[in-house]
Design a protein around this motif. Structure first.
Motif, PDB file in Angstrom:
ATOM      1  N   LEU A   1      33.189  34.051  42.158  1.00 48.31           N
ATOM      2  CA  LEU A   1      33.813  35.704  42.069  1.00 48.31           C
ATOM      3  C   LEU A   1      32.941  36.190  43.009  1.00 48.31           C
ATOM      4  CD1 LEU A   1      34.274  35.077  37.995  1.00 48.31           C
ATOM      5  CD2 LEU A   1      36.066  35.212  39.574  1.00 48.31           C
ATOM      6  N   VAL A   2      32.003  35.962  43.391  1.00 47.39           N
ATOM      7  CA  VAL A   2      30.782  36.940  43.815  1.00 47.39           C
ATOM      8  C   VAL A   2      31.458  36.967  45.633  1.00 47.39           C
ATOM      9  CG1 VAL A   2      29.094  37.128  45.523  1.00 47.39           C
ATOM     10  CG2 VAL A   2      28.249  36.512  43.270  1.00 47.39           C
ATOM     11  N   LEU A   3      32.430  36.301  46.061  1.00 45.65           N
ATOM     12  CA  LEU A   3      33.187  36.416  47.408  1.00 45.65           C
ATOM     13  C   LEU A   3      33.838  36.956  47.072  1.00 45.65           C
ATOM     14  CD1 LEU A   3      32.495  32.408  47.931  1.00 45.65           C
ATOM     15  CD2 LEU A   3      31.715  34.372  50.161  1.00 45.65           C
ATOM     16  N   TYR A   4      35.336  36.797  45.936  1.00 42.89           N
ATOM     17  CA  TYR A   4      36.938  37.041  45.950  1.00 42.89           C
ATOM     18  C   TYR A   4      36.789  37.733  44.532  1.00 42.89           C
ATOM     19  CZ  TYR A   4      37.091  33.795  49.788  1.00 42.89           C
ATOM     20  OH  TYR A   4      36.709  33.272  50.681  1.00 42.89           O
ATOM     21  N   GLY A   5      35.751  38.063  43.467  1.00 41.40           N
ATOM     22  CA  GLY A   5      36.443  38.460  42.373  1.00 41.40           C
ATOM     23  C   GLY A   5      36.793  40.428  42.397  1.00 41.40           C
ATOM     24  N   GLY A   6      36.853  40.926  43.736  1.00 45.71           N
ATOM     25  CA  GLY A   6      37.140  42.102  43.992  1.00 45.71           C
ATOM     26  C   GLY A   6      38.590  42.057  44.255  1.00 45.71           C
ATOM     27  N   ILE A   7      39.392  40.709  45.268  1.00 45.35           N
ATOM     28  CA  ILE A   7      40.302  41.294  45.506  1.00 45.35           C
ATOM     29  C   ILE A   7      41.374  40.627  44.811  1.00 45.35           C
ATOM     30  CG2 ILE A   7      40.353  38.677  46.583  1.00 45.35           C
ATOM     31  CD1 ILE A   7      42.243  40.386  48.994  1.00 45.35           C
ATOM     32  N   LEU A   8      39.941  39.601  43.793  1.00 48.48           N
ATOM     33  CA  LEU A   8      41.177  38.819  42.534  1.00 48.48           C
ATOM     34  C   LEU A   8      41.695  40.165  41.146  1.00 48.48           C
ATOM     35  CD1 LEU A   8      39.079  35.493  42.091  1.00 48.48           C
ATOM     36  CD2 LEU A   8      41.605  35.848  42.852  1.00 48.48           C
ATOM     37  N   ALA A   9      41.485  40.851  41.453  1.00 45.60           N
ATOM     38  CA  ALA A   9      40.583  41.376  40.323  1.00 45.60           C
ATOM     39  C   ALA A   9      42.203  43.039  40.635  1.00 45.60           C
ATOM     40  CB  ALA A   9      39.351  43.055  40.534  1.00 45.60           C
ATOM     41  N   LEU A  10      41.698  43.333  42.029  1.00 44.37           N
ATOM     42  CA  LEU A  10      43.240  43.758  42.172  1.00 44.37           C
ATOM     43  C   LEU A  10      44.873  43.213  42.025  1.00 44.37           C
ATOM     44  CD1 LEU A  10      44.032  46.175  44.141  1.00 44.37           C
ATOM     45  CD2 LEU A  10      43.860  44.743  46.017  1.00 44.37           C
ATOM     46  N   PHE A  11      44.519  42.182  42.429  1.00 48.88           N
ATOM     47  CA  PHE A  11      45.764  40.773  42.137  1.00 48.88           C
ATOM     48  C   PHE A  11      46.420  41.279  40.742  1.00 48.88           C
ATOM     49  CE2 PHE A  11      44.643  38.447  46.363  1.00 48.88           C
ATOM     50  CZ  PHE A  11      45.573  39.553  47.234  1.00 48.88           C
ATOM     51  N   ALA A  12      45.090  40.604  39.655  1.00 48.32           N
ATOM     52  CA  ALA A  12      45.804  40.960  38.686  1.00 48.32           C
ATOM     53  C   ALA A  12      45.732  42.334  37.639  1.00 48.32           C
ATOM     54  CB  ALA A  12      44.161  41.093  37.568  1.00 48.32           C
ATOM     55  N   GLY A  13      45.634  43.473  38.629  1.00 45.46           N
ATOM     56  CA  GLY A  13      46.121  44.470  38.215  1.00 45.46           C
ATOM     57  C   GLY A  13      47.277  44.624  39.065  1.00 45.46           C
ATOM     58  N   TYR A  14      48.094  44.323  39.740  1.00 50.72           N
ATOM     59  CA  TYR A  14      49.420  44.453  40.866  1.00 50.72           C
ATOM     60  C   TYR A  14      50.738  43.932  39.541  1.00 50.72           C
ATOM     61  CZ  TYR A  14      52.599  43.834  44.010  1.00 50.72           C
ATOM     62  OH  TYR A  14      53.766  44.010  44.280  1.00 50.72           O
ATOM     63  N   LEU A  15      50.026  42.101  39.425  1.00 50.23           N
ATOM     64  CA  LEU A  15      51.332  41.852  39.000  1.00 50.23           C
ATOM     65  C   LEU A  15      51.340  41.947  37.366  1.00 50.23           C
ATOM     66  CD1 LEU A  15      49.279  38.060  40.654  1.00 50.23           C
ATOM     67  CD2 LEU A  15      51.492  38.995  40.865  1.00 50.23           C
TER      68      LEU A  15
END
Length: 776
Positions: free
Chosen positions: A443-457
């Motif tokens: 999550l330190v690496l990819y937490g930001g982009i996963l948050a975006l994907f969660a919002g988009y989906l």
């Protein structure tokens, strides 16, 4: 700054863009703007393939000219078939390319220095040097004389090709080539995400901008979080900061306090450390890889990763009745890109197959329709009823996978001079279930982009009202599966699988479009890192090379998805906010209704702004620390200038040796990787008996040690043995420079040996010429 070289190089690339435009139009005819942004990437991919294949027989400027003629012939056929480019759009796309090219060129003009510290610039410069003068492919291994190269060399071949085509010395061509492929990534990301977004009814340029930012400039969340923790109270940072700095603690041997002091502020911040986030792995993203300035295949092939995704998108948009066009895109288009990967970055060849798989499975056209109708009808399962629908979907995915396999076969066939008939590096195949990534570090690496994907989906899943029992049951099963995975220590894999299932559901229910296909591709590669790994050198570091070569592909594809999701969220959010405001002004809705409609839209826009803000600190700090692009006149693209200044005497000897052509030489073997060593072979392209210990990874430790021991004996052993060693390896020059004098206490006086004469000496360097016929 070498402005004449920049202009010359840019004009040649403009010509290649114009030549490739009709062929690109044929491939991307169904895309918005007809694929104008891919004119140069298509031209470069075709040229590289033709030069690689013809070069197996003969290589030189004539081979490159023949390659351009083949490219021109293919484009002429496309033009005559009615695929006329929109030249204004092509020119506009070239302007985007030129912007990325000049941006990176001005950046590297302040950092240009082909050095061995912390990277493999010596490997790649020496290899490119050897290619420039090679009469055929593959060239002789400049670090293992007498043997053909055992390394994928397509990247260096393309840099050599452009340098030779423009008449540019390699000392400049190295960085111009790097800037070229950065700009290819930049314009390809711009063109693909712009097309994906416009196909969904949103502005092309907004999508293109977000695509270029997320793919070519943005990075993981590591830099933002480290800077954040560096500004927290010391006690809080030490209490909670271990996951953020774990890679530095475990890989660089720092204490938490040292890591906080170094990377938690801007004073001593070093961009090089930002890829160290997990133990035993290297998670890079494109901008990091490019400023590292190696000519690595996994770096320069990222633009072709985007090109492969664009071909997949073209297939995705092609209707079922155009069977032959779909076959051409799949096995001709993606097959060609897979072939380029085969000799440029073999790690990406499976990615081309994976993109083919996703495109065939996701497209409206059933995979079976690629086959003759007599066969296709029997392979389409009925979809009435829940069970039949699930079975049909599963079969669709399986059949698409089978039909994607020939893409890999075509790629292997194109790259067969290297992959089949050449010599690939030593490896032990594929391993399964490597050490897993801790969830907090992931999550330190990819937490930001996963948050975006969660919002988009989440926003896509709300497009249809009502929740059926099937949806509810599937949601419960997904949550239970993720929890079980967490409890079984497969937290990262479980989280990624959840994202992939939701994204694929939205693709197949026509709510998320190709953006979600790109999301599946990017996160799928990150999931693969938790499941499989290549058993390659260094064998004791299980995931080291796998993460290095695959994570950057994962970010490239996920970055495309992030660009598309951001553009769709922002444009949709702004549109809804504008509509709410107009309704409020007209007194058409109540305050409560306005809030309920406006808050989600505002949150979507805020989510994108937050992700952009947390993804760009690496680029901002790297540019701030490494270069002042506001004064480009002070810079230079000369990769050897710094050595001319600080190692003047040694460089004089190296230039003298370089004028001798490509002889076989002896110099001290390198057992201390990433140090100034093997300079004679690197800067001349001459083949040395044995160079860096990278050869242990390519040929095995025994082969490296055998030659290294022989050269040690040549420099310091009995002179009676020297003749046999010189004869065994066909040595024509013996190089004695600062490295040799540092490594060996008492070097033999070679001019006492009959047949060996001192040919050059200036105090720092002595070079002996060997007359094989006069040796005793």
């Amino acid at each position: 700054m070498e402005y004449v070289l920049l202009v010359t190089w840019s004009l040649v690339l403009a010509l290649l863009t114009a030549i490739g435009a009709p062929l690109s139009t044929a491939v991307f005819a169904r895309l918005p703007r007809r694929g104008a942004a891919f004119s140069l990437p298509v031209a470069l991919a075709v040229l590289a393939t033709v030069v690689f294949l013809l070069g197996q027989v003969t290589f030189g400027l004539h081979t490159i000219v023949l390659g351009i003629l083949v490219l021109w012939g293919l484009s002429a056929l496309a033009y005559s078939a009615g695929y006329v480019p929109e030249w204004k759009t092509v020119a506009s796309a070239y302007g985007v390319f030129l912007g990325g090219f000049l941006l990176f060129a001005f950046y590297v003009a302040h950092t240009a220095a082909i050095t061995p510290q912390g990277g493999e610039q010596f490997l790649h410069y020496g290899l490119t040097n050897a290619l420039v003068d090679a009469g055929s492919l593959p060239p002789e291994d400049f670090w293992f004389a007498g043997e053909p190269l055992r390394y994928y060399y397509g990247t260096q071949l393309q840099v050599a090709t452009l340098s030779m085509l423009t008449g540019t010395e390699l000392r400049y061509g190295y960085y111009l080539g790097l800037a070229t492929f950065y700009a290819v990534l930049f314009v390809s990301a711009y063109g693909l995400v712009g097309a994906v977004v416009e196909e969904r009814g949103r502005p092309f340029h907004l999508g293109g901008l977000f695509g270029a930012v997320f793919v070519a400039l943005a990075g993981t969340s590591v830099t933002f979080l480290r800077q954040l923790f560096g500004r927290l109270p010391a006690e809080t940072a030490r209490q909670y900061g271990e996951p953020v700095f774990r890679g530095l603690i475990e890989e660089r041997g720092m204490s938490l306090s040292e890591a906080l002091a170094s990377q938690g502020g801007t004073g001593d911040w070093l961009w090089f450390y930002e890829r160290y986030a997990i133990e035993g792995g290297l998670h890079e993203f494109p901008f990091y890889s490019f400023i590292k300035a190696d000519l690595h295949g996994h770096t320069l092939s990222t633009g072709y990763i985007v090109l492969a995704a664009a071909v997949a998108f073209s297939y995705y948009l092609t209707p079922s009745e155009e069977r032959y066009r779909r076959l051409g895109l799949l096995y001709g288009g993606l097959g060609l890109v897979a072939g380029v990967f085969g000799f440029m970055n073999t790690w990406a060849l499976p990615t081309a197959v994976g993109l083919a798989w996703l495109a065939v499975a996701a497209a409206d056209a059933h995979p079976a329709t690629l086959l003759p109708s007599a066969v296709a009808d029997s392979l389409v399962l009925p979809e009435r009823g829940l069970w039949n629908r699930l079975s049909a979907e599963a079969w669709r995915v399986v059949l698409a996978a089978a039909l994607a396999v020939p893409v890999g076969i075509v790629g292997v066939a194109i790259a067969s001079p290297f992959l089949v008939f050449g010599q690939v590096p030593t490896n032990e195949g594929i391993g399964f279930l490597p050490p897993r990534t801790p969830l907090d570090t992931f999550l330190v690496l990819y937490g930001g982009i996963l948050a975006l994907f969660a919002g988009y989906l989440g926003s896509r899943s709300r497009q249809r009202s009502g929740v059926s029992a099937v949806h509810l049951g599937a949601g419960v099963a997904l949550v239970v599966g993720v929890l079980v995975g967490f409890l079984a220590s497969f937290a990262v894999a479980s989280l990624l699988v959840a994202f992939l299932l939701v994204a694929w559901w939205l693709v197949r229910t026509e709510r998320a479009g190709f953006t979600a296909v790109l999301l599946v591709a990017g996160l799928g590669l990150l999931l693969a890192l938790e499941v499989v790994h290549a058993r390659v050198y260094p064998f004791d570091r299980v995931r080291w090379n796998t993460t290095l070569k695959v994570a950057v592909q994962g970010w490239t594809l996920a970055g495309l998805a992030a660009g598309g999701a951001s553009a769709l969220l922002v444009s949709g959010g702004v549109e809804r906010l504008r509509a709410v405001r107009q309704a409020v002004d007209a007194d058409d809705i109540s305050t409560e209704a306005a809030v309920s409609r406006g808050v989600p839209a505002a949150l979507a826009v805020a989510l994108v702004v937050a992700l952009v803000a947390t993804s760009l600190p690496f680029a901002a700090l790297a540019i701030h620390k490494n270069a002042d692009i506001l004064t480009p006149s002070d810079g230079s693209l000369d990769g050897l200038a710094v050595h001319d200044q600080f190692k003047e005497a040694e460089m004089e000897g190296l230039y003298w040796l370089d004028d001798r052509g490509q002889p076989t030489i002896a110099e001290s073997p390198t057992r201390r990787t990433y140090s100034w060593s093997s300079s004679a072979s690197v800067f001349t392209g001459a083949a040395t008996v044995v160079g860096w210990d990278h050869q242990e990874g390519y040929r095995g430790e025994a082969a490296f040690d055998r030659r290294a021991t022989a050269i040690d004996a040549l420099y310091t052993g009995p002179m009676a043995n020297a003749t046999a060693i010189l004869d065994r390896y066909g040595v024509e020059y013996i190089y004695v420079g600062p490295t040799e004098r540092e490594n060996y206490e008492n070097i033999n006086d070679f001019d006492e040996l009959p047949g060996v004469d001192e040919a050059f000496s200036n105090g720092a360097v002595t070079i002996y010429e060997v007359n094989a016929t006069a040796l005793p």
